[in-house]
Design a protein around this motif. Sequence first.
Motif, mmCIF file in Angstrom:
data_model
loop_
_atom_site.group_PDB
_atom_site.id
_atom_site.type_symbol
_atom_site.label_atom_id
_atom_site.label_comp_id
_atom_site.label_asym_id
_atom_site.label_seq_id
_atom_site.Cartn_x
_atom_site.Cartn_y
_atom_site.Cartn_z
ATOM 1 N N ILE A 1 -44.536 13.221 -20.876
ATOM 2 C CA ILE A 1 -43.086 13.400 -20.824
ATOM 3 C C ILE A 1 -42.572 14.111 -22.076
ATOM 4 O O ILE A 1 -41.734 15.015 -21.997
ATOM 5 N N ALA A 2 -43.079 13.718 -23.238
ATOM 6 C CA ALA A 2 -42.616 14.351 -24.473
ATOM 7 C C ALA A 2 -42.971 15.831 -24.489
ATOM 8 O O ALA A 2 -42.164 16.663 -24.926
ATOM 9 N N GLN A 3 -44.132 16.169 -24.002
ATOM 10 C CA GLN A 3 -44.524 17.574 -23.943
ATOM 11 C C GLN A 3 -43.682 18.330 -22.923
ATOM 12 O O GLN A 3 -43.275 19.476 -23.154
ATOM 13 N N ALA A 4 -43.401 17.683 -21.801
ATOM 14 C CA ALA A 4 -42.625 18.332 -20.749
ATOM 15 C C ALA A 4 -41.214 18.667 -21.215
ATOM 16 O O ALA A 4 -40.610 19.638 -20.731
ATOM 17 N N TYR A 5 -40.669 17.874 -22.153
ATOM 18 C CA TYR A 5 -39.294 18.067 -22.612
ATOM 19 C C TYR A 5 -39.230 18.525 -24.069
ATOM 20 O O TYR A 5 -38.181 18.404 -24.711
ATOM 21 N N ALA A 6 -40.301 19.084 -24.580
ATOM 22 C CA ALA A 6 -40.303 19.554 -25.963
ATOM 23 C C ALA A 6 -39.254 20.642 -26.169
ATOM 24 O O ALA A 6 -39.051 21.510 -25.309
ATOM 25 N N TYR A 7 -38.571 20.591 -27.299
ATOM 26 C CA TYR A 7 -37.592 21.627 -27.629
ATOM 27 C C TYR A 7 -38.306 22.920 -28.010
ATOM 28 O O TYR A 7 -39.386 22.874 -28.617
ATOM 29 N N PRO A 8 -37.715 24.069 -27.694
ATOM 30 C CA PRO A 8 -38.258 25.316 -28.240
ATOM 31 C C PRO A 8 -38.088 25.309 -29.751
ATOM 32 O O PRO A 8 -37.106 24.789 -30.279
ATOM 33 N N GLY A 9 -39.050 25.860 -30.454
ATOM 34 C CA GLY A 9 -39.035 25.733 -31.908
ATOM 35 C C GLY A 9 -38.429 26.890 -32.655
ATOM 36 O O GLY A 9 -38.384 26.878 -33.893
ATOM 37 N N ARG B 1 -35.239 28.333 -32.385
ATOM 38 C CA ARG B 1 -33.791 28.497 -32.480
ATOM 39 C C ARG B 1 -33.109 27.162 -32.196
ATOM 40 O O ARG B 1 -33.707 26.253 -31.614
ATOM 41 N N PRO B 2 -31.827 27.003 -32.626
ATOM 42 C CA PRO B 2 -31.079 25.807 -32.223
ATOM 43 C C PRO B 2 -30.987 25.738 -30.698
ATOM 44 O O PRO B 2 -30.940 26.753 -30.010
ATOM 45 N N TRP B 3 -30.939 24.498 -30.184
ATOM 46 C CA TRP B 3 -30.981 24.293 -28.736
ATOM 47 C C TRP B 3 -30.105 23.107 -28.371
ATOM 48 O O TRP B 3 -30.232 22.025 -28.961
ATOM 49 N N LEU B 4 -29.203 23.314 -27.410
ATOM 50 C CA LEU B 4 -28.331 22.235 -26.947
ATOM 51 C C LEU B 4 -28.711 21.862 -25.524
ATOM 52 O O LEU B 4 -28.623 22.678 -24.610
ATOM 53 N N ARG B 5 -29.122 20.630 -25.390
ATOM 54 C CA ARG B 5 -29.562 20.075 -24.106
ATOM 55 C C ARG B 5 -28.561 19.027 -23.646
ATOM 56 O O ARG B 5 -28.144 18.161 -24.424
ATOM 57 N N VAL B 6 -28.165 19.101 -22.386
ATOM 58 C CA VAL B 6 -27.311 18.077 -21.782
ATOM 59 C C VAL B 6 -28.171 17.240 -20.849
ATOM 60 O O VAL B 6 -28.921 17.778 -20.032
ATOM 61 N N ASN B 7 -28.074 15.926 -20.972
ATOM 62 C CA ASN B 7 -28.805 15.022 -20.089
ATOM 63 C C ASN B 7 -27.817 14.177 -19.303
ATOM 64 O O ASN B 7 -26.970 13.486 -19.885
ATOM 65 N N MET B 8 -27.909 14.250 -17.966
ATOM 66 C CA MET B 8 -26.995 13.504 -17.108
ATOM 67 C C MET B 8 -27.749 12.979 -15.892
ATOM 68 O O MET B 8 -28.799 13.505 -15.511
ATOM 69 N N VAL B 9 -27.172 11.944 -15.280
ATOM 70 C CA VAL B 9 -27.674 11.435 -14.006
ATOM 71 C C VAL B 9 -26.547 11.561 -12.997
ATOM 72 O O VAL B 9 -25.365 11.418 -13.336
ATOM 73 N N ALA B 10 -26.894 11.852 -11.739
ATOM 74 C CA ALA B 10 -25.893 11.991 -10.684
ATOM 75 C C ALA B 10 -26.466 11.500 -9.371
ATOM 76 O O ALA B 10 -27.691 11.482 -9.175
#
Length: 240
Positions: free
Chosen positions: A14-22, A24-33
């Motif tokens: 899971i950590a590898q699947a969601y690793a941030y790109p290294g 540049r700055p990166w904004l991720r939104v996490n939501m459930v629906a």
Amino acid sequence: MRRIYPDIQDNPDIAQAYAYPGDRPWLRVNMVASTDGAAWLKGRSRGLSSKGDRRIFQTLRGLSDVIVAGAATVRTEGYGPVPPRDWWAELREGRPEVPPIAVVTRSLGFDLDAELFTDAPSRTIVITCESAPHERRKAAARHCDLIVAGDDEVDLPLAMAELHQRGLTKVLCEGGPRVNAQLSACRLIDELCLSISPMLVGGGAARILNGEPARVSLDLSQVLEEEGVLFCTYTREQSR
């Protein structure tokens, strides 16, 4: 849990699947629906969540430099300090043991004596604007790191730039829908992690974006699945 797109894999890291790109700055939104697009059930997101969703939620927190949330979400969801987790040690090597929470608020209308603001392992950040009541700003500054961005409203591009200057470039936003809509309108969202619960809710629940229109094209980059819940990752093409 298994990955079903772009390839099939059982029990992905899971950590590898969601690793941030290294790079540049990166904004991720996490939501459930829900399947019909509701962002909450009876006013809270927990009713839509699952074991897999909570596992990904905690992993995303562990990977981030800072967790951004709107004041309404902090109040409704009962936010407290982020607790340290032993299994984050490798994820957070070279960083504080927990990421700080950054609360976006125009009015500072919450209890500044709450544990989130007085006893967080990583000092809580309050993001507000010049029009916020002066005495409330002084009170917030006693307990928190204060960012004043914008005049009558919070200037989110300026606020994100301030976070980046503090070295907080891996940004995780946990909503709510109004903050998400503002970020999208400013073209600040690089990635959306959306858990889709197999449930129909109906009623008047907000969608994951609730605010001014913002048409942003996304590419589907990954889909995981567990117990009928889909965990979709969408990214925005930077040229768009």
